[in-house]
Design an enzyme around this catalytic site. Sequence first.
Site, PDB file in Angstrom:
ATOM      1  N   LEU A  15       0.711  -1.442  -0.532  1.00 36.86           N
ATOM      2  CA  LEU A  15       0.150   0.040   0.243  1.00 36.86           C
ATOM      3  C   LEU A  15       0.287   1.110  -0.087  1.00 36.86           C
ATOM      4  CD1 LEU A  15      -2.875  -0.880   2.728  1.00 36.86           C
ATOM      5  CD2 LEU A  15      -2.815  -0.149  -0.476  1.00 36.86           C
ATOM      6  N   SER A 252      -9.159 -12.100  11.235  1.00 38.84           N
ATOM      7  CA  SER A 252      -9.505 -10.896  12.470  1.00 38.84           C
ATOM      8  C   SER A 252      -9.986  -9.733  12.893  1.00 38.84           C
ATOM      9  CB  SER A 252      -9.780  -9.838  10.544  1.00 38.84           C
ATOM     10  OG  SER A 252     -10.430  -8.463  10.538  1.00 38.84           O
ATOM     11  N   ARG A 299      -5.474  -3.968  21.314  1.00 42.57           N
ATOM     12  CA  ARG A 299      -5.142  -5.974  20.992  1.00 42.57           C
ATOM     13  C   ARG A 299      -3.941  -6.129  22.159  1.00 42.57           C
ATOM     14  NH1 ARG A 299      -4.080  -4.923  14.483  1.00 42.57           N
ATOM     15  NH2 ARG A 299      -6.035  -5.728  14.093  1.00 42.57           N
ATOM     16  N   LEU A 420      -3.976  -0.091   7.606  1.00 43.45           N
ATOM     17  CA  LEU A 420      -3.521   0.195   5.751  1.00 43.45           C
ATOM     18  C   LEU A 420      -3.533   1.885   5.731  1.00 43.45           C
ATOM     19  CD1 LEU A 420      -6.770  -2.491   5.249  1.00 43.45           C
ATOM     20  CD2 LEU A 420      -3.744  -2.512   5.005  1.00 43.45           C
TER      21      LEU A 420
END
Lengths: 646, 225, 249
Positions: A15, A252, A299, A420
């Site tokens: 990306l 995910s 997380r 992202l």
Amino acid sequence: MMNRKKKIVIVGGGLAGLALAMKFCERNGEATVVSYQSLKRSHSVCAQGGINAAIDAKNEGDTPEKHFYDTIKGGDFLAHQPLVRDMCYQAPTIIHLMDRMGVAFNRTGEGHLDFRRFGGTLYNRTAFAGATTGQQLVYALDEQVRRHVHDGSAKTLEWHEYLGAVLDSEGICRGAVIHDLRTDEIYTLQADAVVLATGGPGQVYGRSTNSVVNTGAAATTAYLQGAKYANGEFIQIHPTAIPGQDKLRLMSESARGEGGRVWVPRKANDTRNPKKIPENERYYFLEEKYPLFKNLVPRDVASREIYDIVYNQELGVAGDPMVYLDLTHKSREFLDNRLGGIMDIYTKFTGADPRETPMKIFPAVHYSMGGLWTDYGPDSHGLIDHGSPKNQMTSIQGLFAAGEADYQYHGANRLGANSLLSCIYTGLMMARGMMNYVDSLEKSVDDIPSTVFDDSCSHWKNRFSEIKKMKGSENPHKLHLELGEVMLANVLIVRDNESLEKASNEINDIETRFKDVKCLDTEDWANPSPSFINQLYCMIHLSKIITKGALLRNEFRGSHYKPDFDLIQPKDFDPHEYIDYLEQKQYGEVTEGKFPPGHLEYMKRFEENNEKWLKTTVAQYKNDQPDITYEEVNTSLVTPRPRKYD
Amino acid sequence: MARPSKDEIHYLLLKLHSLTGIVPIGAFLVIHICVNSLRTVGVWPYQLSIDAINNIPFLLIVEVAFIYVPLLFHSVMGFYVANIAKTNVHRYRYPRNGLYTLQRLTGAVVFVFLIYHLGTTVGPKLLEGKHHFEAAPFLIDIMNGEFQTWQGIVIYAIGIVSATFHFSNGLWGFCVSWGILIGEKAQRNGAIVFAMIGLVLTVLGMATVAEFNMNPIPVEATVAR
Amino acid sequence: MTEKTITIKVKRQDTPNTPSYWQTFKVPHRPFANIISCLMEIQKTPTTQDGKNVNPVTWDCNCLEEVCGSCTMVINGQVRQACTALVDNLKKPIVLEPMSKFPVVRDLQVNRERMFENLKKVKAWIEIDGSHNIGEGPIMPDQDRAKRYVMSECMTCGCCLEACPQFTMDNSFLGAATFNQVRLFNLHPSGEMKKEERLDAVMGEGGIADCGNAQVCVEVCPKNIPLTESIGDIGRQTTWQLIKNLLTK
């Protein structure tokens, strides 16, 4: 003024690299994208859940400022704030741009972008395309770059490996040494600047959620050439992955964002079919411990809790190191529409259908918050001057880094769906600054003597022919696995200095044995063996950076958890107390009795710890070892305070 | 209109190949089988329909323009199309792949069969100069003869089955490649309908063969008007 | 205790221009092992069944979770992704071959450049004005988005082409993957503006008219993309385009 186009070499077709290539070509530059494989196959395609942007499509009062705060807090205040703030303010524009490029983002009834929830926030802020958002974003950017290739402004060198930067006598990067992975040829590319958008280093851990190419070799080579490497010890362990032989496949965070619940049977070693276990015998440990964020804690928190459940409380499913991630209460249509991609992955690799039976998952190495040290040019509004040549430049002039390969955006822990964003943001943001950088050069690459390039080239040619001559007794692939085992055993979720010392020694041992490696294949055509040995060499050095950084950092911050240095937050602590405390302190009137018992002591510990450790770790290559120093973090916009998610 | 490029010609030729298979060739096949099957109903309906055909003005030109030329074109293109592909049904055993292979196979079979069919009917007709209203009795005589031997029956059975299969499967292919059937379900339903059409044509054709075999009645030449 | 092993036959080829040959390897059996983990075992001990030390087998792979499209190969005669090919579900001995419709680079690696070139031919992108901030994208019903999403999952793996009887090494057939891309972009409100250019690109030699509808593509597609629907739809779009070209040009 040059009368040719400005030309840059971008290493990496993910990306960040693609976004930069597109933007640079659009600004009438010439970008050459060097990629280890065909474009479209980079690791960015593995990103599943989505990309964050505070568009507030659900009328919840979300703003980029809140996105900024969540990101900074999620990263335990270790990220440079103006950069993160700028990224969060650019996010809505980036989403709309990607939408215009044709990314198949899920949509609402009226046809606008739909958003879902992700970890570390209370807002629906994550735009998504099913459960393969990364793939969809890569394709959209790849299509734009292909368009530029078609129009002649971009070039691609697929099946080529970046070996190192070409540095002139002043230490300025003037090009890159490239290895053609098919013909085995080694040559140099001249460029006004070189960008490393080479992703993360998951392969250092052997098995992770990362792709095979994610060795971190390019970034490590830059480090070996003198670039600073920052915050290496901050490795994100994703709480939910499918255990596997060759890879730990990501499950995910969007599974939890769409309502997935994490639980274990309350009774240890319960071997009943999970569907048969009644609700009151299930322990939804995240929901119980974190009633506000529930399953969507960041997380680092979720991984630690799962680790605790499995290893300290010994409540893993059927005694194995796994917990349930349950989506069976959702309808098939809902799951297929919003999570189809990951439902299929789970089914294909385990044979069980997650629509019918709870998934069994365990944390896995996922992302490196650390990376090459890069610079930035702040403006006067707490945002970024997009024209600054400093943006994303490493400590080697003319060598830039972007995406996961840099360190600036996620602090000590990254929030889901921010990777992202940071990749695309860096790629787009840095283009203008790079243009200005090229203009600011006193001497153009065209005036650099060819011997500079020849020397670099022959250095790498010699290196590879030396590697091909290695005839020792160690198999490089086995050595790689051993390195991974050492890292997984000692430098993972829970860290202590004894294990870290042990890991350091074992890595040193592996480094010694590396000299006795055998190059299994000595052909001169499409031979991956010498490259792999070189990458292994880099991975050994990178593991040293990570381990030493972890060893020296005697605190608990974000993903770096050392129980010995846990400040032990009182259960009823409210982070706002800390702001009160700071304010009171400023006016010199801290009153002990105003805070519940133990809180003041905790806040003093916290303040003292921040004083010492709220710093960027910077590793530099000296005498074959990483030399670690610390740098101030820009916390000019929000005051660092204790994190709390319940 | 600008001169078409090589690519445009290629595309047009393939489209025409697909189209000619349906009209006029497919249409002719249907008429041919249906008209001949009238033989099973009786001599007179059969006779009448033959007369009707013979009454078509400029019959020879019509035959050449709407049957022989398209047939030749369709055959040549068919061999070309089959030649650029490489069947792989032995590896990928899916029903549609089997039909694809059969389509090419039956195309070749029908081509050989037509050489035989024309060689034993239209050939002698031309050689002996039997034109117009003399043609039908001449040809029917030949056919009556054909179906008295088992070899003849086998040859015609193979020819008819191949032709009806090639046509009905080709009809499906036409509908897909011209974009008439798009969805998976539509394509499947289409296939069922076309299979039934094919089946009906096969039954009619075979019934005609049986009738010729069991009831070889000569047809009189109708009075020339 | 004797370890359970799996026998794997690999079709090897050292360079694009040298003949291929077969070698047989034995690897230890592990639960949930896939073809990639077996190849990794061979890499660790590159010794054939009869004890000969050889160069490790080379192959392409990256993500190992079937989203990158790298590891396509022919496994027991069928083309598929090696990462999702679990050995427990395969007939033994397992036979590995490179794809046959693309030039071999080495061993199981092939050159799929042709697929990427085809993407350029059909302009498989949306011609945005630029990446600067010019507002939101077009509003689109979620049903249309869902249709596009399924198509855009194509990872250029090449399965559909390997299994296509019409696609050979020496013709120029574009193949299902490319037609699917044409449909994908023609379905987007901005992409539609270049619809005619894309259709013109598939109305030539190797274009949509060359498709023989064997429909193996849709059977082998690892992403279950409705390729035959895309082919049918492009058939319809080109038919209208043909009529339009004939009547208006």
